[in-house]
Design a protein around this motif. Structure first.
Motif, PDB file in Angstrom:
ATOM      1  N   THR A   1       0.874  -1.142   0.068  1.00 16.44           N
ATOM      2  CA  THR A   1      -0.082   0.073   0.032  1.00 16.44           C
ATOM      3  C   THR A   1       0.823   1.241   0.099  1.00 16.44           C
ATOM      4  O   THR A   1       2.006   1.212   0.313  1.00 16.44           O
ATOM      5  CB  THR A   1      -0.928   0.142   1.254  1.00 16.44           C
ATOM      6  OG1 THR A   1      -0.108   0.262   2.456  1.00 16.44           O
ATOM      7  CG2 THR A   1      -1.753  -1.192   1.217  1.00 16.44           C
TER       8      THR A   1
ATOM      9  N   GLU B   1       0.752   3.545   2.198  1.00 20.44           N
ATOM     10  CA  GLU B   1       1.195   3.674   3.626  1.00 20.44           C
ATOM     11  C   GLU B   1       2.488   2.917   3.852  1.00 20.44           C
ATOM     12  O   GLU B   1       3.195   3.421   4.535  1.00 20.44           O
ATOM     13  CB  GLU B   1       0.060   3.482   4.395  1.00 20.44           C
ATOM     14  CG  GLU B   1      -1.165   4.476   4.324  1.00 20.44           C
ATOM     15  CD  GLU B   1      -2.042   4.556   3.192  1.00 20.44           C
ATOM     16  OE1 GLU B   1      -2.314   5.432   2.814  1.00 20.44           O
ATOM     17  OE2 GLU B   1      -2.047   3.235   2.565  1.00 20.44           O
ATOM     18  N   ASP B   2       2.308   1.703   3.127  1.00 22.56           N
ATOM     19  CA  ASP B   2       3.382   0.489   3.601  1.00 22.56           C
ATOM     20  C   ASP B   2       4.781   1.375   3.024  1.00 22.56           C
ATOM     21  O   ASP B   2       5.787   1.018   3.485  1.00 22.56           O
ATOM     22  CB  ASP B   2       3.007  -0.746   3.025  1.00 22.56           C
ATOM     23  CG  ASP B   2       2.144  -1.403   3.911  1.00 22.56           C
ATOM     24  OD1 ASP B   2       2.019  -1.131   5.143  1.00 22.56           O
ATOM     25  OD2 ASP B   2       1.366  -2.363   3.342  1.00 22.56           O
TER      26      ASP B   2
ATOM     27  N   LYS C   1       6.201   4.207   4.938  1.00 23.57           N
ATOM     28  CA  LYS C   1       6.703   3.899   6.359  1.00 23.57           C
ATOM     29  C   LYS C   1       7.852   3.037   6.073  1.00 23.57           C
ATOM     30  O   LYS C   1       8.723   3.273   6.986  1.00 23.57           O
ATOM     31  CB  LYS C   1       5.603   3.059   6.979  1.00 23.57           C
ATOM     32  CG  LYS C   1       6.160   2.635   8.564  1.00 23.57           C
ATOM     33  CD  LYS C   1       5.138   1.653   9.116  1.00 23.57           C
ATOM     34  CE  LYS C   1       5.638   1.210  10.469  1.00 23.57           C
ATOM     35  NZ  LYS C   1       6.923   0.652  10.613  1.00 23.57           N
TER      36      LYS C   1
ATOM     37  N   ASN D   1       4.514  15.580   3.595  1.00 27.27           N
ATOM     38  CA  ASN D   1       3.876  14.538   3.742  1.00 27.27           C
ATOM     39  C   ASN D   1       3.254  14.197   2.121  1.00 27.27           C
ATOM     40  O   ASN D   1       2.312  13.758   2.177  1.00 27.27           O
ATOM     41  CB  ASN D   1       2.586  14.878   4.688  1.00 27.27           C
ATOM     42  CG  ASN D   1       2.812  15.069   5.982  1.00 27.27           C
ATOM     43  OD1 ASN D   1       3.930  14.688   6.460  1.00 27.27           O
ATOM     44  ND2 ASN D   1       1.798  15.716   6.730  1.00 27.27           N
TER      45      ASN D   1
ATOM     46  N   GLY E   1      -3.406  12.325   5.388  1.00 27.12           N
ATOM     47  CA  GLY E   1      -2.539  11.201   4.818  1.00 27.12           C
ATOM     48  C   GLY E   1      -1.564  11.705   3.756  1.00 27.12           C
ATOM     49  O   GLY E   1      -1.262  12.810   3.715  1.00 27.12           O
ATOM     50  N   ILE E   2      -1.009  10.668   3.159  1.00 29.26           N
ATOM     51  CA  ILE E   2       0.109  10.822   2.400  1.00 29.26           C
ATOM     52  C   ILE E   2      -0.343  11.338   0.859  1.00 29.26           C
ATOM     53  O   ILE E   2      -1.238  10.424   0.170  1.00 29.26           O
ATOM     54  CB  ILE E   2       1.086   9.508   2.162  1.00 29.26           C
ATOM     55  CG1 ILE E   2       1.423   9.220   3.444  1.00 29.26           C
ATOM     56  CG2 ILE E   2       2.155   9.885   1.146  1.00 29.26           C
ATOM     57  CD1 ILE E   2       2.103  10.050   4.346  1.00 29.26           C
TER      58      ILE E   2
END
Length: 372
Positions: free
Chosen positions: A243, A245-246, A249, A339, A359-360
């Motif tokens: 994802t 987000e993964d 991170k 971000n 979010g990103i």
């Protein structure tokens, strides 16, 4: 080592959004100078696996280009080598890979022409270090039919997009669910398997006869009560790029000293294709804090808690915070970025303001490039 390697690198993830529109997930840039597949390839060569097949399919252009020489991972030997297989139309078959089992089945000649008794199967979109020799020793000791590398995830991590499993006291897998609606366990499969080569060939041929195409659902789960399938737990760093987000991170993790040292200062090393680029240049007025700046970059502004990939240009009075700047991005003067993930080969006009508030934010810009 008495094994050959297979890296499954053909999949696509819609959860990567715009980031997977131009490249396979296994070709996603990681930690400034690497691709996600570099970690699987490095683990193979560090485990003395000399013969490795990479099965590519979706958007494989940049991935195939990255793999055009085996020397970077030391596979350019007289024995073994690096083999890249894409779907091919033949007299017997005109399908693309219909699943992970089908991808291996369409390349059965690679398995049948090999002589090593075991096969290590892994995905190419995970970031980790492991010695496959230890997994193989465990596999032989347990007299297992299949060994699955697994990991206990923290209680606050949502594991419903992984394969979850339960083991008995002897580490034999009793339950295996693929992407469960409600997870009964926080132990997940890392997508790394060890299996005897001849048994894999037999299972693949039977699956094709029954028109079953997925390795996890149609082999692992289907045979879990008929075969001895064991779990091998790891406690070291492991991350799956599935994802946005993964992905964000994972790159941010490399700004942490312990993780950066683990991958790049502790033996064994991680290898990648090397570009002939000059070192990063920091002009007067540049300010960099807790960031990774790759070769070929020119920095004039402020960069904090960010990862900047190769050949990026950061203009005067720019501020970049908590962001990822991919390869060959030109950022005009007086630009503020926070971000965000800026897609490669983009050109951001001067005085741009880009902030991911919910979010990103993925930034894809294709403006004409003016260098003054």
């Amino acid at each position: 080592m008495r094994a050959i390697g297979i890296i499954l690198a053909g999949g696509n993830s819609y959860r990567m959004k715009d980031l997977s529109q131009k490249r396979a997930v296994c070709a996603m840039p990681i930690a400034g100078s690497y691709r996600s597949i570099d970690f699987a390839l490095s683990n193979m060569t560090n485990s003395s696996i000399q013969k490795v097949a990479v099965l590519t399919q979706y958007n494989a252009g940049s991935l195939n280009e990255h793999l055009n020489s085996a020397k970077w991972w030391n596979f350019g030997r007289k024995q073994g080598g690096l083999f890249v297989f894409t779907p091919a139309v033949t007299a017997e078959n005109n399908f693309w890979y219909r699943g992970t089992a089908d991808a291996m089945a369409q390349n059965l000649a690679f398995l049948k022409d090999s002589h090593e008794p075991y096969v290590v199967i892994t995905s190419g979109d995970c970031v980790y270090k492991i010695d496959y020799n230890k997994v193989l020793e465990y596999h032989i000791e347990k007299k297992a039919d299949i060994t699955v590398v697994c990991k206990d995830m923290p209680a606050d991590v949502n594991v419903d997009r992984f394969g979850t499993l339960k083991m008995n006291e002897d580490s034999r897998i009793e339950e295996f669910e693929e992407k469960p609606v409600y997870a009964k366990s926080n132990t997940i499969s890392c997508g790394i398997y060890v299996i005897r080569r001849r048994q894999l060939i037999e299972m693949l041929e039977k699956s094709m006869e029954e028109e079953r195409y997925d390795f996890v659902k149609d082999i692992l789960i289907r045979y879990k009560n008929m075969k001895s399938i064991y779990g091998y737990k790891i406690n070291s760093y492991w991350s799956n790029i599935a994802t946005v987000e993964d992905y964000f991170k994972t790159n941010m993790d490399f700004l942490k000293k312990d993780i950066s040292d683990y991958f790049f200062r502790e033996y064994p090393d991680i290898y990648s294709k090397v570009d002939d680029l000059p070192p990063a240049k920091y002009n007067y007025g540049a300010h960099v804090k807790n960031s990774l700046i790759s070769s070929g970059c020119i920095v004039n502004g402020t960069v904090e808690n960010s990862v900047v990939f190769k050949k990026a240009y950061i203009g005067n009075n720019c501020t970049i915070k908590n962001s990822i700047i991919l390869n060959d991005v030109y950022i005009g003067d007086n630009t503020y970025i926070e971000n965000c993930i800026v897609e490669s080969h983009g050109t951001l006009r001067a005085n741009s303001n880009l902030v991911g508030e919910d979010g990103i934010k993925i930034v894809v810009e294709r403006n004409d490039r003016f260098v003054i």
